[in-house]
Design an enzyme around this catalytic site. Structure first.
Site, PDB file in Angstrom:
ATOM      1  N   GLU A 132     -44.726  -3.641  86.603  1.00 28.03           N
ATOM      2  CA  GLU A 132     -45.902  -4.405  86.680  1.00 28.03           C
ATOM      3  C   GLU A 132     -45.558  -6.106  86.849  1.00 28.03           C
ATOM      4  O   GLU A 132     -44.409  -6.430  86.388  1.00 28.03           O
ATOM      5  CB  GLU A 132     -46.831  -4.448  85.212  1.00 28.03           C
TER       6      GLU A 132
ATOM      7  N   SER B 234     -55.104  -6.152  79.903  1.00 29.53           N
ATOM      8  CA  SER B 234     -54.855  -7.303  80.848  1.00 29.53           C
ATOM      9  C   SER B 234     -55.373  -8.553  80.367  1.00 29.53           C
ATOM     10  O   SER B 234     -55.024  -9.092  79.395  1.00 29.53           O
ATOM     11  CB  SER B 234     -55.662  -6.737  82.215  1.00 29.53           C
TER      12      SER B 234
ATOM     13  N   HIS C 190     -50.427  -0.662  86.132  1.00 32.40           N
ATOM     14  CA  HIS C 190     -51.092  -1.633  85.148  1.00 32.40           C
ATOM     15  C   HIS C 190     -52.513  -1.140  84.735  1.00 32.40           C
ATOM     16  O   HIS C 190     -53.153  -0.726  85.741  1.00 32.40           O
ATOM     17  CB  HIS C 190     -51.666  -2.901  86.349  1.00 32.40           C
TER      18      HIS C 190
END
Length: 294
Positions: free
Chosen positions: A238, A148, A268
């Site tokens: 996502e 991320s 995610h």
């Protein structure tokens, strides 16, 4: 702990993140919630976690088993540049250490809003360089991984290492990397984990008063040539999926060797649940195999 059914883990993950990543939740409260929940994610057998200081910041050195470590991974955790810590990512880092046979260093880089860009990038670059200058590793034996925001930070770190220090990491492992935080064209407002209200707030906190097109902040907008071999994982459902696809296409166009796996049924950074979910464990194994080869 035996693995749980995907549907059961998904049913728990969704409500948890709806609370923890609520757009109006104060950052200190969100940090406490995320850190507390991380205890549910267990470590592989024979994991050894040792605290240390890296780049003047707290960090953890994680190994699994008793073999001599000749390779390393600098792991940069996710959390929108405002959340996350070695505690939240200790389990996935340990699973990665098991699969790579490397020592994994998880850096507690400075977070926004207290420390906006480029604090996190400065810490990550300094941490990588210290692994070379003081820990006895060479760049061809040290990869960078992240998820991320940490995935975007890993990419930005590699770019700065190459451009300013003449150092090319051995490889990159990017799990659903957030490579253009200033983007406001998400395909929908929420996936199982992320929501745009929270993402926009954390992006603004990280940027501070900076330029959203700065490639250190948004590495998707920078030069992608000359980067090391890279593996990318992303879920097709996502919010970040379009920009990750754009990244993979850009890397390939720039001549970078890229392996990309898309997951239609995983959320995610489901890799965080590797101790609970077989599919997540398998995904970490794939990254580990890639990094061992690299």
């Amino acid at each position: 702990m035996p693995h749980l059914p995907l549907s059961l883990v998904a049913a728990a993950v969704g409500p948890f993140y709806r609370v923890a990543l609520h757009g109006s939740l104060p950052v200190p409260v969100a940090r406490r919630i995320i850190d507390t929940a991380s205890a549910l994610q267990t470590l592989p057998r024979d994991t050894v976690v040792r605290p240390l200081t890296l780049a003047g910041r707290p960090a953890e050195r994680i190994t699994v088993g008793a073999t001599v470590r000749r390779t390393a991974v600098l792991y940069l955790h996710g959390g929108g540049y405002t959340l996350g810590s070695p505690a939240t990512h200790r389990s996935v880092a340990a699973h990665l250490a098991r699969e790579t046979g490397a020592v994994v260093y998880v850096l507690d880089y400075r977070l926004a809003p207290e420390n906006p860009y480029p604090a996190a990038l400065d810490d990550a670059v300094a941490g990588y360089l210290q692994l070379l200058t003081e820990f006895g590793f060479t760049a061809d034996r040290v990869a960078i991984a992240g998820d991320s925001a940490g995935g975007g930070l890993a990419l930005a770190t590699a770019r700065r290492l190459i451009d300013r220090h003449g150092v090319t990491p051995a490889a990159l492992a990017l799990i659903a990397p957030w490579v253009d935080p200033g983007r406001r064209d998400a395909p929908f407002e929420r996936d199982l984990v992320l929501n745009t209200a929270w993402s926009h707030r954390t992006a603004d906190a990280y940027l501070g008063g900076g330029d959203p097109t700065d490639p250190g902040f948004a590495p998707l907008l920078g030069d992608l040539s000359g980067l090391p071999c890279t593996i990318v994982h992303v879920g097709t459902g996502e919010i970040l999926y379009p920009q990750v696809v754009e990244l993979v296409d850009g890397l390939r166009a720039a001549g970078v060797a890229v392996d990309c796996t898309e997951y239609p049924h995983l959320w995610h950074v489901a890799h965080l649940q590797a101790s609970l979910l077989r599919e997540a464990d398998d995904a970490v194994r794939e990254i580990g195999a890639f990094l061992r080869t690299a």
